[in-house]
Design a protein around this motif. Structure first.
Motif, PDB file in Angstrom:
ATOM      1  N   SER A   1       0.819  -1.212   0.000  1.00 26.63           N
ATOM      2  CA  SER A   1       0.000   0.000   0.000  1.00 26.63           C
ATOM      3  C   SER A   1       0.853   1.261   0.000  1.00 26.63           C
ATOM      4  N   TRP A   2       1.991   1.257   0.690  1.00 31.09           N
ATOM      5  CA  TRP A   2       2.869   2.420   0.672  1.00 31.09           C
ATOM      6  C   TRP A   2       3.450   2.660  -0.717  1.00 31.09           C
ATOM      7  N   VAL A   3       3.829   1.590  -1.409  1.00 24.21           N
ATOM      8  CA  VAL A   3       4.363   1.742  -2.767  1.00 24.21           C
ATOM      9  C   VAL A   3       3.286   2.298  -3.694  1.00 24.21           C
ATOM     10  N   VAL A   4       2.096   1.722  -3.650  1.00 25.14           N
ATOM     11  CA  VAL A   4       1.001   2.181  -4.521  1.00 25.14           C
ATOM     12  C   VAL A   4       0.647   3.636  -4.207  1.00 25.14           C
ATOM     13  N   PHE A   5       0.501   3.954  -2.936  1.00 25.69           N
ATOM     14  CA  PHE A   5       0.184   5.331  -2.528  1.00 25.69           C
ATOM     15  C   PHE A   5       1.245   6.305  -3.030  1.00 25.69           C
ATOM     16  N   THR A   6       2.504   5.930  -2.922  1.00 27.64           N
ATOM     17  CA  THR A   6       3.592   6.809  -3.349  1.00 27.64           C
ATOM     18  C   THR A   6       3.586   7.020  -4.857  1.00 27.64           C
ATOM     19  N   VAL A   7       3.415   5.948  -5.617  1.00 22.92           N
ATOM     20  CA  VAL A   7       3.387   6.079  -7.081  1.00 22.92           C
ATOM     21  C   VAL A   7       2.275   7.040  -7.495  1.00 22.92           C
ATOM     22  N   ILE A   8       1.099   6.862  -6.947  1.00 17.52           N
ATOM     23  CA  ILE A   8      -0.024   7.747  -7.276  1.00 17.52           C
ATOM     24  C   ILE A   8       0.273   9.179  -6.842  1.00 17.52           C
ATOM     25  N   SER A   9       0.837   9.348  -5.644  1.00 20.18           N
ATOM     26  CA  SER A   9       1.155  10.688  -5.142  1.00 20.18           C
ATOM     27  C   SER A   9       2.168  11.410  -6.031  1.00 20.18           C
ATOM     28  N   VAL A  10       3.196  10.687  -6.466  1.00 24.93           N
ATOM     29  CA  VAL A  10       4.221  11.312  -7.303  1.00 24.93           C
ATOM     30  C   VAL A  10       3.648  11.685  -8.667  1.00 24.93           C
ATOM     31  N   ILE A  11       2.795  10.841  -9.207  1.00 29.65           N
ATOM     32  CA  ILE A  11       2.148  11.195 -10.477  1.00 29.65           C
ATOM     33  C   ILE A  11       1.354  12.486 -10.308  1.00 29.65           C
ATOM     34  N   LEU A  12       0.629  12.602  -9.205  1.00 31.43           N
ATOM     35  CA  LEU A  12      -0.137  13.824  -8.945  1.00 31.43           C
ATOM     36  C   LEU A  12       0.778  15.026  -8.702  1.00 31.43           C
TER      37      LEU A  12
END
Length: 119
Positions: A47-58
């Motif tokens: 979940s931390w990896v997925v959250f981070t990928v989405i956050s960086v894209i944003l």
């Protein structure tokens, strides 16, 4: 398309490196949380990896808006992450959690080597 995901995925690996060193320190040094059976569930790391990928894209999108003026929102995030990572590596290692600290450092090293190999 693959190139556009390189930075978000690298950020995901960085977050994984941070969380690997953070979990033992936070659970045993400070008793911030307790995991059932004393084991961190895999879903925590995923979940931390997925959250981070989405956050960086944003964040990248926010940095491209005319209002941001390209002032480096992403760079600021990387610097803040780096400072946090250093804090947790040093704190965890200082309290005897050397294996998570070394795993975290190794993950960062792998990321740096992979990044340097790109043409």
């Amino acid at each position: 398309r693959r190139r556009s995901l390189a930075i978000p995925l690298a950020a995901g690996v960085l977050t994984l490196a941070l969380d690997v060193v953070l979990e033992p320190m936070a659970a045993t040094v400070k008793d911030y949380w307790i995991w059932a059976g004393g084991t961190v569930p895999l879903q925590n790391y995923v979940s931390w990896v997925v959250f981070t990928v989405i956050s960086v894209i944003l964040l990248r999108q926010a940095d491209r808006t005319p209002r941001s003026g390209g002032k480096g929102v992403l760079l600021t995030a990387v610097v803040l992450f780096g400072l946090q990572w250093i804090l947790f590596v040093v704190t965890g290692a200082g309290h005897g959690h050397l294996v998570p600290a070394l795993i975290s450092i190794a993950l960062l090293g792998v990321l740096v080597l992979a990044w340097r190999r790109k043409p």
